[in-house]
Design a protein around this motif. Sequence first.
Motif, PDB file in Angstrom:
ATOM      1  N   ASP A 240      -8.859   2.443  -4.405  1.00 16.28           N
ATOM      2  CA  ASP A 240      -9.850   2.945  -3.369  1.00 16.28           C
ATOM      3  C   ASP A 240     -11.049   2.190  -3.635  1.00 16.28           C
ATOM      4  O   ASP A 240     -11.775   2.633  -4.494  1.00 16.28           O
ATOM      5  CB  ASP A 240      -9.811   4.358  -3.431  1.00 16.28           C
ATOM      6  CG  ASP A 240     -10.882   4.922  -2.624  1.00 16.28           C
ATOM      7  OD1 ASP A 240     -11.331   4.178  -1.582  1.00 16.28           O
ATOM      8  OD2 ASP A 240     -11.426   6.172  -2.557  1.00 16.28           O
TER       9      ASP A 240
ATOM     10  N   PHE B 156      -4.172   3.607   0.146  1.00 13.51           N
ATOM     11  CA  PHE B 156      -4.504   2.982  -1.233  1.00 13.51           C
ATOM     12  C   PHE B 156      -3.996   1.689  -1.052  1.00 13.51           C
ATOM     13  O   PHE B 156      -2.938   1.316  -0.632  1.00 13.51           O
ATOM     14  CB  PHE B 156      -4.138   3.622  -2.234  1.00 13.51           C
ATOM     15  CG  PHE B 156      -4.602   5.120  -2.715  1.00 13.51           C
ATOM     16  CD1 PHE B 156      -5.710   5.280  -3.182  1.00 13.51           C
ATOM     17  CD2 PHE B 156      -4.132   6.512  -2.161  1.00 13.51           C
ATOM     18  CE1 PHE B 156      -6.493   6.368  -3.408  1.00 13.51           C
ATOM     19  CE2 PHE B 156      -4.639   7.561  -2.522  1.00 13.51           C
ATOM     20  CZ  PHE B 156      -5.979   7.522  -2.949  1.00 13.51           C
TER      21      PHE B 156
ATOM     22  N   ARG C 243       0.686  -1.259   0.037  1.00 16.83           N
ATOM     23  CA  ARG C 243       0.011   0.306   0.056  1.00 16.83           C
ATOM     24  C   ARG C 243       0.893   1.193  -0.105  1.00 16.83           C
ATOM     25  O   ARG C 243       2.164   1.382   0.438  1.00 16.83           O
ATOM     26  CB  ARG C 243      -0.795  -0.155   0.970  1.00 16.83           C
ATOM     27  CG  ARG C 243      -0.443   0.278   2.588  1.00 16.83           C
ATOM     28  CD  ARG C 243      -1.593  -0.174   3.614  1.00 16.83           C
ATOM     29  NE  ARG C 243      -0.703   0.076   4.980  1.00 16.83           N
ATOM     30  CZ  ARG C 243      -0.701   1.147   5.621  1.00 16.83           C
ATOM     31  NH1 ARG C 243      -1.031   2.486   5.205  1.00 16.83           N
ATOM     32  NH2 ARG C 243      -0.210   1.125   6.845  1.00 16.83           N
ATOM     33  N   ILE C 244       0.282   2.342  -0.582  1.00 17.47           N
ATOM     34  CA  ILE C 244       0.932   3.786  -0.479  1.00 17.47           C
ATOM     35  C   ILE C 244      -0.233   4.375   0.344  1.00 17.47           C
ATOM     36  O   ILE C 244      -1.423   4.601  -0.365  1.00 17.47           O
ATOM     37  CB  ILE C 244       0.891   4.253  -1.597  1.00 17.47           C
ATOM     38  CG1 ILE C 244       2.166   3.497  -2.564  1.00 17.47           C
ATOM     39  CG2 ILE C 244       1.502   5.674  -1.544  1.00 17.47           C
ATOM     40  CD1 ILE C 244       2.670   3.725  -3.895  1.00 17.47           C
ATOM     41  N   ASP C 245       0.054   5.300   1.294  1.00 17.45           N
ATOM     42  CA  ASP C 245      -0.902   6.137   2.206  1.00 17.45           C
ATOM     43  C   ASP C 245      -2.008   5.137   2.177  1.00 17.45           C
ATOM     44  O   ASP C 245      -1.995   4.078   3.042  1.00 17.45           O
ATOM     45  CB  ASP C 245      -1.494   7.051   1.310  1.00 17.45           C
ATOM     46  CG  ASP C 245      -0.587   8.180   1.179  1.00 17.45           C
ATOM     47  OD1 ASP C 245       0.833   8.145   1.948  1.00 17.45           O
ATOM     48  OD2 ASP C 245      -0.523   9.147   0.180  1.00 17.45           O
TER      49      ASP C 245
ATOM     50  N   ASP D 192       2.778   1.981 -10.670  1.00 22.18           N
ATOM     51  CA  ASP D 192       1.818   1.164  -9.941  1.00 22.18           C
ATOM     52  C   ASP D 192       0.651   1.843 -10.381  1.00 22.18           C
ATOM     53  O   ASP D 192       0.253   3.086 -10.518  1.00 22.18           O
ATOM     54  CB  ASP D 192       1.932   0.808  -8.481  1.00 22.18           C
ATOM     55  CG  ASP D 192       3.167   0.132  -8.446  1.00 22.18           C
ATOM     56  OD1 ASP D 192       3.649  -0.841  -9.045  1.00 22.18           O
ATOM     57  OD2 ASP D 192       4.111   0.669  -7.597  1.00 22.18           O
ATOM     58  N   SER D 193      -0.714   1.015  -9.961  1.00 23.45           N
ATOM     59  CA  SER D 193      -2.105   1.925 -10.004  1.00 23.45           C
ATOM     60  C   SER D 193      -2.404   1.688  -8.448  1.00 23.45           C
ATOM     61  O   SER D 193      -1.952   0.804  -7.643  1.00 23.45           O
ATOM     62  CB  SER D 193      -3.029   0.887 -10.716  1.00 23.45           C
ATOM     63  OG  SER D 193      -2.541   1.371 -12.049  1.00 23.45           O
ATOM     64  N   LEU D 194      -3.181   2.260  -8.036  1.00 24.33           N
ATOM     65  CA  LEU D 194      -3.785   2.511  -6.829  1.00 24.33           C
ATOM     66  C   LEU D 194      -5.190   2.476  -6.726  1.00 24.33           C
ATOM     67  O   LEU D 194      -5.930   2.829  -7.528  1.00 24.33           O
ATOM     68  CB  LEU D 194      -3.385   4.015  -6.134  1.00 24.33           C
ATOM     69  CG  LEU D 194      -1.918   4.420  -6.216  1.00 24.33           C
ATOM     70  CD1 LEU D 194      -1.889   5.901  -5.463  1.00 24.33           C
ATOM     71  CD2 LEU D 194      -0.897   3.653  -5.340  1.00 24.33           C
TER      72      LEU D 194
ATOM     73  N   SER E  47       3.367   7.369 -11.467  1.00 28.05           N
ATOM     74  CA  SER E  47       3.523   6.117 -10.633  1.00 28.05           C
ATOM     75  C   SER E  47       3.538   4.950 -11.590  1.00 28.05           C
ATOM     76  O   SER E  47       3.065   4.922 -12.430  1.00 28.05           O
ATOM     77  CB  SER E  47       2.450   5.500  -9.618  1.00 28.05           C
ATOM     78  OG  SER E  47       2.598   4.529  -8.972  1.00 28.05           O
TER      79      SER E  47
ATOM     80  N   VAL F  70      -2.177  -1.141  -3.498  1.00 29.69           N
ATOM     81  CA  VAL F  70      -1.115  -0.791  -4.769  1.00 29.69           C
ATOM     82  C   VAL F  70      -1.170  -2.055  -5.616  1.00 29.69           C
ATOM     83  O   VAL F  70      -1.196  -2.958  -4.875  1.00 29.69           O
ATOM     84  CB  VAL F  70       0.398  -0.623  -4.351  1.00 29.69           C
ATOM     85  CG1 VAL F  70       1.000  -0.213  -5.667  1.00 29.69           C
ATOM     86  CG2 VAL F  70       0.564   0.741  -3.611  1.00 29.69           C
TER      87      VAL F  70
ATOM     88  N   LEU G 158      -0.009   9.071  -8.095  1.00 26.54           N
ATOM     89  CA  LEU G 158      -0.005   9.313  -6.763  1.00 26.54           C
ATOM     90  C   LEU G 158      -0.563  10.293  -6.456  1.00 26.54           C
ATOM     91  O   LEU G 158      -0.747  11.452  -7.247  1.00 26.54           O
ATOM     92  CB  LEU G 158       1.208   9.330  -6.347  1.00 26.54           C
ATOM     93  CG  LEU G 158       2.263   7.979  -6.568  1.00 26.54           C
ATOM     94  CD1 LEU G 158       3.616   8.198  -5.920  1.00 26.54           C
ATOM     95  CD2 LEU G 158       1.770   6.808  -5.725  1.00 26.54           C
TER      96      LEU G 158
END
Lengths: 94, 481
Positions: B145, A84, A80-82, B141-143, B139, A86, B133
């Motif tokens: 939510d 989120f 994860r980042i923050d 990568d993909s994030l 980035s 990943v 990001l």
Amino acid sequence: MGFTIKDIAYIAKLARLELSEDEIEQFSSELSKVVDYFNQLALFEEEEKEIKTLPSVLERDDNISVSLSQEIVLSLFPSRIDNFLVVPKVRKEE
Amino acid sequence: MEFNITIGLEVHVQLKTATKIFCGCKYFFGATPNTLVCPVCLGLPGALPVLNKKAVDLAIKIALSLGAQIQERSVFARKNYFYPDLPKGYQISQFEYPLAIGGELPLTDNPKKKIRIKRLHLEEDAGKLLHELPGGIKSSDSLVDFNRCGVPLVEIVTEPDISSPQEANDFLQTLHQMLIYTQTSEASLEKGSLRCDANVSISPSHSSKLGVKTEIKNLNSFKFLQKALEYEIDRQVEVIRSGGQVIQETRRFDARTGKTYPMRTKEEAHDYRYFPEPDLPPLEITNQRIKEIAMTLPELPWQKRTRFVNHYSMTYNDAVILTSFRELAIYCENVLRKAGKIEHKKIVNWLKTEFIKELRNYKDFKYAPSEANLVKLLQLIETGRISHTAAKEIFEKMWGNNTKDPEQLAKEMKLLQIKDTTTIEEWVNEVISSYPQQIEDYRKGKKKIIGFLIGKVMKLSGGQADPRLVRELLSKKLNSN
């Protein structure tokens, strides 16, 4: 029901499964057997007509319930980042 | 070569519920990522969906507004595909048996044209993927939510009845307006609670066969919808003119370049392997329920427009302006009803110019003067107690929670017209004695100079004299001796 090698390769692709040629061969007969087993359900077709239709889906009121704690959610993420999760870059367009 | 344009839209509408469609998680735009989730919307093993009644009610309300037929029995289905924004690996939607079929929506610019609705179904939204990001940093990568997972949506699919980008825009605007009127959705394109995909094809006008279509995904503003379609049509025309063939594919619109780009070809058409959702029995809707929801339907914007035109003899264009949102329409109608003998046309003019102008300044209806006070103001103009110009000045002061009576304001602002002939005569006499040269010129035949003299009298009165009386008294004097 017979599954061809091509069918198995296609299903594997949709399921994101990497199968060797031997495995594809193996599954083409095994999956056929599984599906044949389900075919037995067709024997109940006559009786099914007598079964009343299922009751309608139950609906709940629009009341808020507590969501999972952030700690638990984040602990589920392998990376994860923050806040989120990943994942490897999704191909946006070719 | 001339071409016919064929456009169909798929619109996703986020329903105005407190919680998600299959679980009690709340949802709001802009929440901290991954804080509005639970085992159901994350698709954790063993979690079971339970349908939100309010979501069904709102979907029925939308369907009824479009005149669609609510199906006695509809079935939820799993749409299977792999994508990181979909933790369950399938989306619960409706496929073979949607909630409603048929219906239509009249366009606003051309109300005679009605766009037919093919189907309307309930489904859950997927999560949100970010490719940068936070802060716009690139980035590798993909994030993800997951907050949006499980948010209730209706998907509205039109028949391919739309024949220009402008009509597509009109359709979406009219639909948006209806959703706000019926309070079924926040319908905000910016916040993603209203999203639109467009299918478009062109075919030579002499041919009755439809051309190959492309689908433009995720158009998130009225302007972009129109621009994307305009570009895409030009592109398809170019392809065909240069002897090529349009390929069936999904494209995306880049607002920066104003162009569409291919995303993935449909040749590898998604095989979603739909099957009935085993965790949810079919949804049965009783006639009683439909009736009850139908009772809560407000008068719809297009119905209001027709009625305003017929009842208050205004033009269709004026009716469009005055019905642009429900609060405004109700306000205008109340003013029209309360204004007694004042000509409708005068009231409509005031509403569509002065009222709308101030509303734009204040941006919120709560600052508007009461209907009764606006009526009083219009009556002051009607009886000649204030001039039109003075009325505008007074009206400005009536906004912003000012509950003062317009007549009181007129007094305070010294804008009530003076109609007392003795007073006006005094000013007239003063002007006549101050400008002997001009008086002589007038009497010699330069009749136009009366305008100058009226101006002088008005100035003396501080703008408060009734100009009609001033002219009357002045010409009487000038012509008598």
